[in-house]
Design a protein around this motif. Sequence first.
Motif, PDB file in Angstrom:
ATOM      1  N   GLY A  52      38.092 -52.550  16.684  1.00  7.86           N
ATOM      2  CA  GLY A  52      38.710 -51.844  17.789  1.00  7.86           C
ATOM      3  C   GLY A  52      39.739 -50.869  17.268  1.00  7.86           C
ATOM      4  N   SER A  56      44.435 -51.888  20.276  1.00 13.09           N
ATOM      5  CA  SER A  56      43.460 -52.446  21.206  1.00 13.09           C
ATOM      6  C   SER A  56      43.664 -53.937  21.417  1.00 13.09           C
ATOM      7  CB  SER A  56      42.048 -52.208  20.658  1.00 13.09           C
ATOM      8  OG  SER A  56      41.915 -52.841  19.407  1.00 13.09           O
ATOM      9  N   LYS A  58      43.353 -56.274  18.892  1.00 11.59           N
ATOM     10  CA  LYS A  58      42.532 -57.127  18.030  1.00 11.59           C
ATOM     11  C   LYS A  58      43.379 -58.017  17.130  1.00 11.59           C
ATOM     12  CE  LYS A  58      41.685 -53.514  14.539  1.00 11.59           C
ATOM     13  NZ  LYS A  58      42.667 -52.521  15.023  1.00 11.59           N
ATOM     14  N   ARG A 227      34.192 -56.115  19.858  1.00 15.76           N
ATOM     15  CA  ARG A 227      34.968 -54.880  19.877  1.00 15.76           C
ATOM     16  C   ARG A 227      36.004 -54.944  20.993  1.00 15.76           C
ATOM     17  NH1 ARG A 227      34.196 -49.930  17.686  1.00 15.76           N
ATOM     18  NH2 ARG A 227      32.241 -50.684  16.799  1.00 15.76           N
ATOM     19  N   PHE A 228      37.274 -54.695  20.634  1.00 17.52           N
ATOM     20  CA  PHE A 228      38.361 -54.692  21.615  1.00 17.52           C
ATOM     21  C   PHE A 228      38.694 -53.268  21.994  1.00 17.52           C
ATOM     22  CE2 PHE A 228      40.648 -58.825  22.066  1.00 17.52           C
ATOM     23  CZ  PHE A 228      39.740 -59.604  21.381  1.00 17.52           C
ATOM     24  N   VAL A 229      38.947 -53.044  23.279  1.00 20.41           N
ATOM     25  CA  VAL A 229      39.501 -51.776  23.750  1.00 20.41           C
ATOM     26  C   VAL A 229      40.518 -52.103  24.833  1.00 20.41           C
ATOM     27  CG1 VAL A 229      39.042 -49.593  24.927  1.00 20.41           C
ATOM     28  CG2 VAL A 229      37.415 -50.458  23.228  1.00 20.41           C
ATOM     29  N   ASP A 230      41.728 -51.570  24.662  1.00 20.32           N
ATOM     30  CA  ASP A 230      42.782 -51.707  25.665  1.00 20.32           C
ATOM     31  C   ASP A 230      43.032 -53.161  26.074  1.00 20.32           C
ATOM     32  OD1 ASP A 230      43.370 -49.063  25.695  1.00 20.32           O
ATOM     33  OD2 ASP A 230      42.035 -48.602  27.390  1.00 20.32           O
ATOM     34  N   ARG A 232      41.111 -55.705  26.029  1.00 20.44           N
ATOM     35  CA  ARG A 232      40.002 -56.486  26.591  1.00 20.44           C
ATOM     36  C   ARG A 232      38.833 -56.452  25.622  1.00 20.44           C
ATOM     37  NH1 ARG A 232      41.580 -53.905  31.379  1.00 20.44           N
ATOM     38  NH2 ARG A 232      42.520 -55.379  32.864  1.00 20.44           N
ATOM     39  N   ASP A 234      35.446 -55.365  24.766  1.00 22.38           N
ATOM     40  CA  ASP A 234      34.629 -54.273  25.281  1.00 22.38           C
ATOM     41  C   ASP A 234      33.148 -54.541  25.025  1.00 22.38           C
ATOM     42  OD1 ASP A 234      34.400 -51.525  26.339  1.00 22.38           O
ATOM     43  OD2 ASP A 234      33.599 -51.129  24.309  1.00 22.38           O
ATOM     44  N   SER A 235      32.837 -55.038  23.816  1.00 23.47           N
ATOM     45  CA  SER A 235      31.447 -55.379  23.526  1.00 23.47           C
ATOM     46  C   SER A 235      31.420 -56.551  22.575  1.00 23.47           C
ATOM     47  CB  SER A 235      30.717 -54.190  22.900  1.00 23.47           C
ATOM     48  OG  SER A 235      31.207 -53.981  21.596  1.00 23.47           O
ATOM     49  N   ASP A 236      30.349 -57.305  22.580  1.00 29.43           N
ATOM     50  CA  ASP A 236      30.229 -58.519  21.774  1.00 29.43           C
ATOM     51  C   ASP A 236      28.750 -58.685  21.445  1.00 29.43           C
ATOM     52  OD1 ASP A 236      30.192 -61.011  20.695  1.00 29.43           O
ATOM     53  OD2 ASP A 236      31.358 -61.978  22.282  1.00 29.43           O
TER      54      ASP A 236
END
Lengths: 243, 402
Positions: A52, A56, A58, A227-230, A232, A234-236
Motif C-alpha cells: 500500500g 495507507s 499497512k 493491499r491497504f488504501v486509506d 482499509r 483494498d484488495s486481498d
Amino acid sequence: MNATVERTAPESGPLIELREVTKVYGQGPAAFPALRGVDLRIDAGDFVAIMGPSGSGKSTAMNILGCLDSPTSGAYLFRDAHVEKLTRNQRALLRRHDLGFVFQGFNLLARTTALENVELPLIYRGEPRAARPAKAREALDAVGLRQWEQHTSAELSGGQQQRVAIARAIVTNPTILLADEPTGNLDSQRSHEIMDLLVALNRDRGITVLMVTHEPDMARYAKRVVRFVDGRVDSDRHNGEKR
Amino acid sequence: MFWSSILLALRAIRRNLMRSFLTILGIVIGVGAVITMVTLGNGATRAVSDQIASLGSNLVMVRPGKRLGPGRDEAGSPNFKAGDAEVIAAQIGSLDAVAPVANKSVTVVYAAHNWSTAVTGSTDAYFAVGNWRLADGRVFTEAEQRAGKAVCVIGATVRKELFGDQPPVGGELRIKNFACEVIGLLQSKGQSAMGMDQDDTIVMPLRTLQRRLTGSQDVNTLMVSVQDGGNTDQVMADLRSLMRERRKIAANEDDNFSILDTRQIADAITGTTKVMTMLLGAVAAVSLLVGGIGIMNIMLVSVTERTREIGIRLAIGALEREVLLQFLVEAVALSSLGGIVGIALATLASVGLAGIMQVPYLFDPAINLVSFLFSAAIGVLFGYFPARRAARLDPIEALRHE
C-alpha cells in the motif's frame, strides 16, 4: 500464560483475525484515523505481503498484529483469544513465545555481538545458560552467519545485520514472523537474499510470515498480497491470481 | 528472572564502557570531594580543641582594659599589682591557684647563641594555672620568689635555639645585664590555637622580672584557675565585684578591666572552625551536585539510545518489570561502584592531606554514608526513571523514539 493461546489449542479458526479494527492517532481536531475498520484473516503457514502507499495504514496494521501497538477499537483474535483484552504483560508473553520481529532499521543492540543479540530472546524465555549459545549458533547457521557471531552490529553490513535480526526472530521458533519493510534499507541483491531466507523459513519450518513492503518485487515472493488504501483493505488476493 | 536481569545489566555496563565510566566518575568526584573536605574540617576542629584543652581547662583571665582584641581601650585602665593576686586567693573560694603575670620581650644569650623571646614573670602558681608540666629540673621555690633570685624555667623552643641537644638545667643565660640560672625545662605544648608557639617562653619569678627587666611593680594579667567542679560563673562574678572594689570604680562607671574564661575563647575558636567546616562541606556539596548533574547529563544524552533499546527488548518479549529490573541493577551497580571508589579515594586523600596539614584523621561514618547514599540516589534516579518512562510506552513508540 493465557491457556487460550497455547500452541496445542485446536486449530478451528484462522491463526489470527482482525475484526473491524480501527486506530486513531492523536485526539480532538488533530485526530488522524490510520485504520478505518480492517477485517483480515490469516491462516497458519501463510506468507502474506501487506502493500500500500505511504499512510495507507499497512505499518499500523502490522504493529497491531505484532502487539507492539494497541487498536483503538475492534477485535484482534490470536487463536481465538482476544488480544485487545490482554494486559501489557500478557501481550509481552505473547510476543515472547509466538512472535518474531524483523524491522526495516534492523534494531539490533548497539556494540553487541551477533551471538549476544540472538541470545537475547532466549534469556527472556528463561532458557538455561548452557543451552543458549548452541541454539543461537543454530539460528545464525540458518541465516548463514555462523562465522560472524563475534562481530558487533557496526562491523556487519546492512544485509548481514538484517540476517542477524532474522536469526534473533527465529531463534525462539515463533509461530509468526512479522517483517516491517525488511528490505527497505538494502540493495537489490541483499534484498533477494533476505526474501529467499524468509521463503525458506515459511516453507521448511512452517513459520507464518507477515511482511510489509512497498516493493512489488518483494511482494512477489509471498503467497498472498493484501493491499491497504486509506486505512482499509483494498484488495486481498493470492499471487498468481489476476489483478 | 532476577539472575538474567543481572546478567543483562552487566552486559549493558560492559557494552557502554564510556558511559559507565563517566557515570562512575561523576559519583567518585562528588563522594570523594565531600568526604575529604568534611573529614579534614573535622580534623582541624579537633586539632584546635586539643590545643585549647592544653591551655588549662578552668582558666579565668583578668586583664586591664574594657575588652580584648583590637580597639582595646587601655587608657585609664591601670595595671594590676602583685597584691591583687594574693587578695583574690584569700577572698574568693573554690580556686586552685592564682598567678599574677607580667611579660617583657628580651634577647637572651647563651654561649655563642642568642634568641629573642618573651619572658614571663609570675609565681610557681603559673605552672599549675597554665597546665605546664616539667620535662626536667624544678620550678622556683618560695624563697627564690621572695628574694627575686635570678632563676628561670625555659620552654622547649628556647632550649632548642640556645642549647641544641645539650641539657639546659644548670646553664646560665644572659638576659640584658644579668645572668640567670636555668633550673627547669617545660614540656612542649606546641602551637596555640592562634598559631603562636607556646614553647617560645622563659618563666622567672615575678619579682625578678619586675626588678631587673621592667623596673615597675605592674602586673599585666591575673590568671585564675578554678577547681574542678567549681562554679566558673560564680568565680567570675566574685572576681568582678572584688576588682571593682579594689580599683575603686564608682557604681555608675564601667569596668576598666575584663574577665574572660577559656571556655569562651574555646567556644569562639571552635565556633569559627566549625563554620569553616560547614563552609567546606557546602563547597563539597556543590561538587556532589555538579557530579550529580554530570551523571544526569550522561543518562539523559543516552536516553534516546536507551529508549530504543528498551523498545527492542519489549518487542522481543521482555516484560516491563524485567526491563526495569535490569536498568535498576545497572544504575545501582554503577552508583555503588562509584560510591565505593569515591570513599576509597577520599580516605586516601584525607589521610594524606591530614598528615601534611598536621591535623588528626577522623573517620566520620555519617558523612561517608550520607554522600554515598546521595550520589547513589542520583545515579539510580537518573538511570532508572527515564528507563521506567520508556518501559511504559507501547513498544512501537519506544522503537520510534528520536
